[in-house]
Design an enzyme around this catalytic site. Structure first.
Site, short mmCIF file in Angstrom:
data_model
loop_
_atom_site.label_atom_id
_atom_site.label_comp_id
_atom_site.label_asym_id
_atom_site.label_seq_id
_atom_site.Cartn_x
_atom_site.Cartn_y
_atom_site.Cartn_z
CD GLU A 13 -1.60 4.74 5.77
OE1 GLU A 13 -1.34 4.24 6.88
OE2 GLU A 13 -2.76 4.93 5.35
CB THR B 247 -4.24 5.53 8.77
OG1 THR B 247 -4.36 5.42 7.36
CG2 THR B 247 -3.00 6.33 9.11
CG HIS C 20 -2.01 1.01 1.16
ND1 HIS C 20 -1.81 2.34 1.44
CD2 HIS C 20 -3.33 0.89 0.84
CE1 HIS C 20 -2.96 3.00 1.30
NE2 HIS C 20 -3.89 2.14 0.94
CB SER D 256 -11.39 7.61 -1.53
OG SER D 256 -10.29 7.53 -0.66
#
Length: 294
Positions: free
Chosen positions: A134, A171, A132, A271
């Site tokens: 992030e 997160t 990912h 999102s």
């Protein structure tokens, strides 16, 4: 046919902030050269398409690293909500472009915690998806980070009693997984500091879909198939309600799903724009209600 929304769903403040930043730059014409967004601003193809229509150019990390694109000091680059790697930050600084950083505040806090823990001599264990963006971005600020993505992977680690560790998380991590690992640490180790900054909005949405899935006949999770938080909402819903479906927009609705369905639950990833959700609800009421005579 009744449609019921999850109590918490859709845009989180990090996503809203990133989109608002881009819209503000366009509105105020606060740029001279090209406008670039590093990767997908957020994990949603509709948002990406909308930004491209407004004049933003999607810039990949690979193109930057391989020098496939030439930047000018007049150009503007927006760092996506997921953040990016230290290498990319360094490249952009060297190029001298104007940088707007839309990195989510929770991502920034985890990145800062990682750096500070390593300065104190602690070994970093990170729970999340290593692929990912992030996670790739955060761990790039460390020197030697161990990444695991499940309870089983964590229990297989060789944690040395004489060393100090710091546990960090993605997160959008499933909070139930975090609690399970946290409990295991507290029962077995005294040398692992736990630092969790799982997004509060993510947790609220996970609890909301858990509740919704038990109250309806079918659940639609609206989100991009590249969105980590959307996929987690789907996994949670599917574990409770077999008739759970992850869709990106109204074109992916399937007529067969609506047979013998009276109550539909809808949730959305962090999102997902509100207009996409409204289009799906309108399609259900205007098409599937008619087809089933409801």
């Amino acid at each position: 046919m009744e449609i019921k929304r999850a109590e918490k769903m859709g845009f989180c403040f990090g996503v809203a902030g990133a989109i608002n930043l881009c819209n503000k730059i366009i509105k105020e014409k606060n740029f001279n050269g090209n406008l670039f967004i590093l990767g997908m601003l957020v994990h949603n193809k509709n948002v990406t398409s909308d930004m491209e229509k407004k004049g933003f150019i999607t810039l990949s990390e690979e193109d930057l690293k391989n020098k496939n694109i030439k930047l000018s000091k007049k150009d503007t680059v927006i760092i996506r909500a997921h953040g990016t790697t230290k290498e990319i930050y360094d490249i952009l600084e060297r190029e001298g472009v104007k940088i707007y950083d839309a990195t989510c505040v929770f991502v920034e806090r985890i990145r800062k915690a990682l750096v500070e823990a390593e300065i104190k001599g602690k070994k970093i264990i990170f729970i999340g998806d290593k692929n990912h963006p992030e996670v790739r971005g955060i761990v790039s600020f460390g020197n030697d980070v161990i990444i695991v993505n499940s309870f089983e992977e964590f229990t297989e680690l060789s944690i040395e009693k004489e060393k100090n560790y710091c546990l960090l998380t993605q997160t959008t991590l499933n909070k139930e997984l975090f609690f399970k690992i946290k409990e295991y640490i507290e029962e077995n180790y005294e040398n692992v500091e736990i630092f969790s900054k799982i997004c509060g909005a993510t947790y609220e949405r996970q609890k909301a879909v858990e509740k919704l899935a038990g109250e309806v006949d079918m659940v639609l999770i609206v989100g991009d198939n590249k969105s980590s938080n959307s996929k987690k909402l789907y996994e949670i819903s599917k574990s409770i309600n077999e008739k759970s479906y992850l869709i990106q927009d109204k074109t992916e609705l399937n007529n067969s799903w609506f047979e013998n369905i009276d109550k539909i639950g809808i949730t959305a990833g962090a999102s997902t724009p509100e207009e996409i959700i409204l289009e799906i609800e309108k399609e259900i009421r205007g098409t599937f209600d008619d087809k089933h005579g409801l």
